[in-house]
Motif scaffolding. Structure first.
Motif, PDB file in Angstrom:
ATOM      1  N   PHE A 154       0.719  29.744 -14.438  1.00 11.14           N
ATOM      2  CA  PHE A 154      -0.101  29.669 -13.234  1.00 11.14           C
ATOM      3  C   PHE A 154      -1.584  29.666 -13.601  1.00 11.14           C
ATOM      4  N   HIS A 155      -1.932  30.401 -14.642  1.00  6.36           N
ATOM      5  CA  HIS A 155      -3.316  30.433 -15.127  1.00  6.36           C
ATOM      6  C   HIS A 155      -3.766  29.021 -15.511  1.00  6.36           C
ATOM      7  N   ALA A 156      -2.892  28.280 -16.187  1.00  7.80           N
ATOM      8  CA  ALA A 156      -3.197  26.898 -16.570  1.00  7.80           C
ATOM      9  C   ALA A 156      -3.220  25.979 -15.350  1.00  7.80           C
ATOM     10  N   LEU A 180       0.825  -1.200   0.000  1.00 10.69           N
ATOM     11  CA  LEU A 180       0.000   0.000   0.000  1.00 10.69           C
ATOM     12  C   LEU A 180       0.864   1.257   0.000  1.00 10.69           C
ATOM     13  N   LYS A 181       1.960   1.226   0.758  1.00 11.09           N
ATOM     14  CA  LYS A 181       2.857   2.386   0.812  1.00 11.09           C
ATOM     15  C   LYS A 181       3.455   2.667  -0.554  1.00 11.09           C
ATOM     16  N   LYS A 182       3.890   1.607  -1.250  1.00 12.93           N
ATOM     17  CA  LYS A 182       4.459   1.768  -2.588  1.00 12.93           C
ATOM     18  C   LYS A 182       3.410   2.291  -3.562  1.00 12.93           C
ATOM     19  N   LEU A 183       2.174   1.804  -3.410  1.00 13.00           N
ATOM     20  CA  LEU A 183       1.091   2.253  -4.289  1.00 13.00           C
ATOM     21  C   LEU A 183       0.792   3.730  -4.070  1.00 13.00           C
ATOM     22  N   LYS A 184       0.861   4.181  -2.816  1.00  9.50           N
ATOM     23  CA  LYS A 184       0.635   5.590  -2.522  1.00  9.50           C
ATOM     24  C   LYS A 184       1.739   6.460  -3.127  1.00  9.50           C
ATOM     25  N   ILE A 185       2.986   5.994  -3.046  1.00  9.36           N
ATOM     26  CA  ILE A 185       4.100   6.744  -3.645  1.00  9.36           C
ATOM     27  C   ILE A 185       3.920   6.838  -5.157  1.00  9.36           C
ATOM     28  N   LEU A 186       3.545   5.722  -5.776  1.00 12.75           N
ATOM     29  CA  LEU A 186       3.303   5.711  -7.217  1.00 12.75           C
ATOM     30  C   LEU A 186       2.149   6.630  -7.579  1.00 12.75           C
ATOM     31  N   ALA A 187       1.135   6.685  -6.733  1.00 11.60           N
ATOM     32  CA  ALA A 187      -0.022   7.551  -6.962  1.00 11.60           C
ATOM     33  C   ALA A 187       0.393   9.017  -6.958  1.00 11.60           C
ATOM     34  N   VAL A 188       1.211   9.391  -5.987  1.00 13.40           N
ATOM     35  CA  VAL A 188       1.664  10.786  -5.889  1.00 13.40           C
ATOM     36  C   VAL A 188       2.497  11.157  -7.117  1.00 13.40           C
ATOM     37  N   PHE A 189       3.418  10.283  -7.518  1.00  9.77           N
ATOM     38  CA  PHE A 189       4.246  10.556  -8.686  1.00  9.77           C
ATOM     39  C   PHE A 189       3.396  10.667  -9.954  1.00  9.77           C
ATOM     40  N   SER A 190       2.370   9.835 -10.068  1.00 15.13           N
ATOM     41  CA  SER A 190       1.498   9.875 -11.250  1.00 15.13           C
ATOM     42  C   SER A 190       0.727  11.187 -11.319  1.00 15.13           C
ATOM     43  N   THR A 191       0.194  11.629 -10.184  1.00 17.55           N
ATOM     44  CA  THR A 191      -0.570  12.873 -10.152  1.00 17.55           C
ATOM     45  C   THR A 191       0.313  14.077 -10.446  1.00 17.55           C
ATOM     46  N   LEU A 192       1.476  14.132  -9.804  1.00 22.04           N
ATOM     47  CA  LEU A 192       2.407  15.235 -10.058  1.00 22.04           C
ATOM     48  C   LEU A 192       2.908  15.200 -11.503  1.00 22.04           C
ATOM     49  N   GLY A 193       3.119  13.990 -12.019  1.00 16.17           N
ATOM     50  CA  GLY A 193       3.547  13.858 -13.410  1.00 16.17           C
ATOM     51  C   GLY A 193       2.507  14.391 -14.377  1.00 16.17           C
ATOM     52  N   MET A 194       1.242  14.123 -14.096  1.00 16.90           N
ATOM     53  CA  MET A 194       0.176  14.624 -14.960  1.00 16.90           C
ATOM     54  C   MET A 194       0.098  16.149 -14.908  1.00 16.90           C
ATOM     55  N   LEU A 195       0.299  16.721 -13.728  1.00 14.39           N
ATOM     56  CA  LEU A 195       0.328  18.188 -13.631  1.00 14.39           C
ATOM     57  C   LEU A 195       1.486  18.761 -14.435  1.00 14.39           C
ATOM     58  N   LEU A 196       2.637  18.118 -14.343  1.00 16.20           N
ATOM     59  CA  LEU A 196       3.798  18.550 -15.111  1.00 16.20           C
ATOM     60  C   LEU A 196       3.523  18.444 -16.604  1.00 16.20           C
ATOM     61  N   LEU A 197       2.839  17.387 -16.995  1.00 13.25           N
ATOM     62  CA  LEU A 197       2.491  17.194 -18.406  1.00 13.25           C
ATOM     63  C   LEU A 197       1.554  18.295 -18.888  1.00 13.25           C
ATOM     64  N   LEU A 198       0.567  18.647 -18.073  1.00 13.16           N
ATOM     65  CA  LEU A 198      -0.366  19.719 -18.431  1.00 13.16           C
ATOM     66  C   LEU A 198       0.367  21.048 -18.593  1.00 13.16           C
ATOM     67  N   LEU A 199       1.257  21.348 -17.663  1.00 16.64           N
ATOM     68  CA  LEU A 199       2.002  22.606 -17.737  1.00 16.64           C
ATOM     69  C   LEU A 199       2.971  22.600 -18.925  1.00 16.64           C
TER      70      LEU A 199
END
Length: 320
Positions: A275-277, A2-21
């Motif tokens: 920042f607007h995006a 579960l801990k590893k899955l949570k770490i992967l979840a955080v990286f995926s979400t931050l990665g998607m934000l980086l992709l959007l920007l």
């Protein structure tokens, strides 16, 4: 695990934000042609011998897209395997991977065949859907410990209708904002909030209509979210996730409007534009979470009666 899955979840979400920007950066710096008409290679090479700023931005975005797509795919597979018993997991996993692939294909199609501005404006919205799916999967992972149980929420019909309406309308606002960028209509109006300083006339051309259409839509979204925040503050004091969630949504839409104005005042300052995006991306994630909560909410007759009685509200639609 579960801990590893949570770490992967955080990286995926931050990665998607980086992709959007990153996608917003490509658009705002006109770097879409940085690699010429070659895809997935850049000017027919893995690493071009002649690197311009535009080429570096476009190539970096492609690399980030590939890495994030791989991380999201691994995350979605892991969620399917380990928490697939949760009702929404499989749908969100397919949506996350599917829409990031569609986003990549739209970008590739534009490089190879060139697409109209109205088609390209969909690109950011498709990426946002993938981001929202990854974000909700992340929340599912963090919900496993049951520190917060969404199924205990009671959300009335009025709040449900407003939430769904705002989520759908926000997507339209996002599309018009992307259309402003892709049609290069950002600076056709030299003042804010009106198009021309001291002039109350209608827009004179298509570009002014696109710019003002986006401003009007964003203004309506601002007022709508303000009203729903008022309803949440008045009627949902005992539901912190709704109470503070709508306050957060209002803060985000306020920052979105302010940053949009400063994009004009600063003549398209790149940092402010990013920042607007960012603000609208996070806001869409919050709205998606509200939709998720609604799907989990079980507003049966008994709970509804308790809710309305506690607020001294007696809607005529409720059966006696």
């Amino acid at each position: 695990m579960l801990k590893k899955l949570k770490i992967l979840a955080v990286f995926s979400t931050l990665g998607m934000l980086l992709l959007l920007l990153g996608g917003a950066l490509v658009t705002k710096t006109d770097s879409g042609d940085g690699c010429g008409a070659s895809w997935p290679l850049c000017h027919g090479q893995f690493i071009p011998t002649h690197l311009t700023v535009e080429t570096m931005i476009e190539l970096s975005h492609r690399v980030v897209t590939g890495i994030v797509a791989l991380i999201v795919t691994i995350f979605a597979f892991a969620c399917w395997k380990y928490i697939g018993y949760i009702r929404e997991t499989k749908f969100l996993s397919i949506t996350a991977v599917g829409f990031i692939m569609i986003q990549s294909l739209i970008g590739a199609a534009n490089v190879i065949w060139r697409q109209s501005d109205f088609i390209l404006a969909i690109h950011f919205g498709v990426s946002l859907i993938s981001f929202a799916a990854v974000f909700l999967l992340t929340l599912l992972v963090f919900e496993i410990d049951k520190k917060f149980n969404a199924e205990t929420l009671v959300i009335d019909k009025r709040m449900t209708l407003h939430t769904v309406g705002i989520a759908l309308f926000s997507f339209f606002v996002i599309y018009t904002g992307a259309l402003v960028r892709h049609t290069e209509s950002s600076m056709v109006c030299n003042s804010w909030p009106l198009c021309q300083s001291g002039i109350l006339s209608l827009p004179n051309n298509m570009y002014e209509w696109i710019q003002m259409g986006h401003r009007i839509a964003a203004g309506l979204l601002f007022l709508w979210i303000f009203y729903v925040m008022y309803v949440a503050i008045k009627n949902y004091k005992n539901e912190p996730i709704i109470y503070y969630g709508w306050i957060t949504a209002f803060i985000l839409i306020t920052l979105q409007v302010i940053s949009g104005a400063f994009v004009v005042f600063t003549n398209l300052n790149l940092i402010i534009a990013l920042f607007h995006a960012l603000f609208i991306s996070i806001l869409f994630g919050v709205l998606s979470y509200f939709i998720f909560l609604i799907s989990r909410s079980k507003l049966n007759k008994e709970n509804a009666e308790k809710f309305y009685k506690s607020k001294k509200m007696y809607p005529i639609t409720m059966e006696k």
